[in-house]
Design an enzyme around this catalytic site. Structure first.
Site, short mmCIF file in Angstrom:
data_model
loop_
_atom_site.label_atom_id
_atom_site.label_comp_id
_atom_site.label_asym_id
_atom_site.label_seq_id
_atom_site.Cartn_x
_atom_site.Cartn_y
_atom_site.Cartn_z
N ARG A 162 0.94 -1.22 -0.01
CA ARG A 162 -0.08 0.07 -0.17
C ARG A 162 0.78 1.21 -0.07
NH1 ARG A 162 -3.16 -3.82 0.20
NH2 ARG A 162 -2.18 -4.01 -1.53
N SER A 240 -10.45 -0.15 3.21
CA SER A 240 -9.74 -0.36 4.37
C SER A 240 -9.24 0.94 4.93
CB SER A 240 -8.74 -1.17 4.24
OG SER A 240 -9.21 -2.55 4.15
N GLU A 335 -4.68 4.45 5.87
CA GLU A 335 -4.43 3.97 4.38
C GLU A 335 -4.87 5.17 3.38
OE1 GLU A 335 -5.07 0.03 2.76
OE2 GLU A 335 -6.10 0.93 1.28
C1 LIG Z 1 -15.13 0.26 -1.07
C2 LIG Z 1 -13.76 0.47 -1.32
C3 LIG Z 1 -13.04 -0.50 -1.38
C4 LIG Z 1 -11.61 -0.51 -1.68
N1 LIG Z 1 -10.98 -1.53 -1.79
C5 LIG Z 1 -9.28 -1.50 -2.12
C6 LIG Z 1 -8.77 -2.63 -2.07
O1 LIG Z 1 -9.18 -3.87 -2.03
N2 LIG Z 1 -7.32 -2.34 -2.35
C7 LIG Z 1 -6.71 -1.14 -2.33
O2 LIG Z 1 -5.50 -1.13 -2.45
N3 LIG Z 1 -7.80 -0.19 -2.18
C8 LIG Z 1 -8.81 -0.35 -1.97
N4 LIG Z 1 -9.59 0.92 -2.03
C9 LIG Z 1 -9.10 2.17 -1.83
C10 LIG Z 1 -8.94 3.18 -3.34
O3 LIG Z 1 -10.10 2.52 -4.06
C11 LIG Z 1 -7.59 2.77 -4.25
O4 LIG Z 1 -6.58 3.27 -3.60
C12 LIG Z 1 -8.01 3.59 -5.53
O5 LIG Z 1 -6.56 3.24 -6.35
C13 LIG Z 1 -8.03 4.89 -5.40
O6 LIG Z 1 -7.99 5.47 -6.93
P1 LIG Z 1 -8.91 6.79 -7.00
O7 LIG Z 1 -8.80 7.00 -8.36
O8 LIG Z 1 -10.14 6.87 -6.19
O9 LIG Z 1 -8.05 7.79 -6.12
P2 LIG Z 1 -8.10 9.09 -5.43
O10 LIG Z 1 -9.00 8.90 -3.88
O11 LIG Z 1 -8.77 10.02 -6.31
O12 LIG Z 1 -6.59 9.67 -5.15
C14 LIG Z 1 -5.81 9.07 -3.96
C15 LIG Z 1 -4.46 9.51 -4.21
O13 LIG Z 1 -3.92 9.32 -5.22
C16 LIG Z 1 -3.59 10.55 -6.02
N5 LIG Z 1 -4.00 10.31 -7.48
C17 LIG Z 1 -5.07 10.08 -7.97
N6 LIG Z 1 -5.04 10.08 -9.36
C18 LIG Z 1 -3.66 10.30 -9.67
C19 LIG Z 1 -3.08 10.35 -10.91
N7 LIG Z 1 -3.62 10.17 -12.03
N8 LIG Z 1 -1.66 10.64 -10.71
C20 LIG Z 1 -1.02 10.85 -9.50
N9 LIG Z 1 -1.95 10.81 -8.20
C21 LIG Z 1 -2.99 10.58 -8.49
C22 LIG Z 1 -4.56 11.70 -5.35
O14 LIG Z 1 -3.84 13.01 -5.19
C23 LIG Z 1 -4.35 10.90 -3.89
O15 LIG Z 1 -3.39 11.42 -3.25
C24 LIG Z 1 -10.99 0.82 -1.82
C25 LIG Z 1 -11.88 1.96 -1.45
C26 LIG Z 1 -13.12 1.80 -1.44
C27 LIG Z 1 -13.88 3.15 -1.24
#
Ligand SMILES: Cc1cc2nc3c(=O)[nH]c(=O)nc-3n(C[C@H](O)[C@H](O)[C@H](O)COP(=O)(O)OP(=O)(O)OC[C@H]3O[C@@H](n4cnc5c(N)ncnc54)[C@H](O)[C@@H]3O)c2cc1C
Length: 344
Positions: A162, A240, A335
């Site tokens: 992570r 998480s 996380e």
């Molecule tokens: C119901 C649920 C279940 C989940 N299950 C998992 C799981 O099983 N495993 C897991 O690892 N995670 C899980 N997550 C966490 C999350 O979905 C992941 O971390 C996902 O990759 C975040 O993507 P996002 O586009 O929503 O990022 P955001 O929340 O929009 O951003 C997260 C971070 O990434 C940065 N960021 C976003 N896009 C970019 C880009 N293009 N370039 C540079 N930085 C960027 C943002 O600035 C921020 O710092 C879960 C979340 C939820 C709500």
């Protein structure tokens, strides 16, 4: 398009967070580059994909938010499988579904994770025995420190559990992500997670049809509130909320004998969920008068039951941290990426 005063609560799955100073939406990679370069001139800037790993403070973010909505998937067939390049704004799970439909393997165990492809390397997403680092080859990155746009090999991102350099200090934006995937003529990727193997009725290490892995993972995730559902407040979370702590083997021996643990090199990974439950914080728990609560389906998910504030989510997180620290001497690490002055 520039929009002022958009609520970050409307852009995040936890549904909390005050207004953004201004919001720029990028629909093409050229627009994303231009918006981010423009945003660098402002006091502060933040890239947002699906908002599924963000906890934003109630007083919002007084800078420029760049919302990534770029699209595009291209691929080349190789001798071993397929090389796929994906625009950062592609929704992660729709992309995974398309790989399974095409008979490409490697991502099926990562089904059902919300968010965008561009954010997937940021915390090296992982689930059910697979991590992004298993299939990530490189990313196209616009570096805020140098202004350079270049492809970075996966090794340069220091991907770990992570974590990556992108989560911890290296500022910029991921424009494109490249994966090396297999094809199902190879019979799928071996199943590496005991609970998944049990649900599939196979032995660890067996190769299983990727479509079957995907549907089983989605069913398992849904039962834990880990697939987004507008009608289910147990899924109004950031997934998480705490990582599984990694401690020394000696420290782990001081914990109760039934505390689950897995070796990680010379260290030991503990179950954050077990520690929280055995510190007395159970599923469905909420502090008096708060609209933030522990999911009724998953101990690690802090949820918004409707009308919660970021301060309430943070207060619950601190309560969980203090409970586990007092009971076991283990400091739980959040996380999600925290924006604003919420958690020490
Ligand atoms: C119901 C649920 C279940 C989940 N299950 C998992 C799981 O099983 N495993 C897991 O690892 N995670 C899980 N997550 C966490 C999350 O979905 C992941 O971390 C996902 O990759 C975040 O993507 P996002 O586009 O929503 O990022 P955001 O929340 O929009 O951003 C997260 C971070 O990434 C940065 N960021 C976003 N896009 C970019 C880009 N293009 N370039 C540079 N930085 C960027 C943002 O600035 C921020 O710092 C879960 C979340 C939820 C709500």
């Amino acid at each position: 398009m520039i929009v002022a005063d958009t609520l970050l609560a409307d852009l995040t799955t936890l549904r909390v967070g005050g207004a953004a100073g201004r919001l720029l939406t990028a629909d093409t990679t050229d627009e994303l580059v231009a918006h981010v370069r423009h945003a660098w001139g402002d006091d502060d800037w933040l890239v947002v994909g699906g908002g599924s790993n963000l906890l934003v403070a109630d007083d919002g973010f007084d800078g420029t938010v760049v919302l990534v909505r770029t699209r595009g998937v291209e691929h080349d067939t190789t001798t071993d499988g397929v090389t796929v390049r994906v625009a950062a704004g592609e929704p992660w799970d729709a992309f995974v579904a398309s790989t399974v439909e095409r008979g490409w393997t490697g991502l099926e165990a990562l089904s059902g994770i919300p968010g965008t492809v561009g954010a997937s390397p940021v915390q090296n997403i992982g689930a059910y025995g697979v991590e992004l680092s298993d299939v990530l080859t490189r990313v196209e990155f616009l570096d805020a420190a140098t202004g350079e746009r270049a492809w970075l090999d996966a090794a340069e991102l220091e991907l770990g559990y992570r974590t990556s350099t992108l989560k911890h200090g290296r500022r910029g934006v991921v424009l494109t992500v490249e994966f090396a995937l297999g094809t199902d003529v190879q019979g799928g990727v071996p199943v590496r997670y005991a609970q998944l193997a049990g649900s599939l009725g196979v032995t660890l290490g067996d190769r299983v049809d990727p479509a079957q892995v995907r549907s089983t993972v989605l069913a398992l995730r849904s039962s834990k509130g880990m697939v987004l559902d507008d009608d289910d407040q147990d899924t109004w979370s950031a997934g998480s909320f705490f990582t599984n702590p990694i401690v020394s083997a000696g420290f782990a021996e001081s914990l109760p004998a039934d505390a689950p643990s897995w070796p990680v090199g010379e260290d030991v990974k503990l179950s954050a969920a077990w520690l929280i439950e055995h510190a007395g914080v159970h599923r469905g728990y909420a502090l008096a008068g708060s609209r933030a609560g522990i999911s009724t389906k998953h101990t690690l998910a802090l949820t918004n039951r409707g009308g919660a504030t970021a301060a309430q989510v943070a207060e619950l997180a601190r309560y969980v941290q203090v409970s586990v620290l007092n009971r076991f001497g283990v400091a739980l690490v959040p996380e999600p990426v925290v924006v604003g002055d919420l958690l020490a």
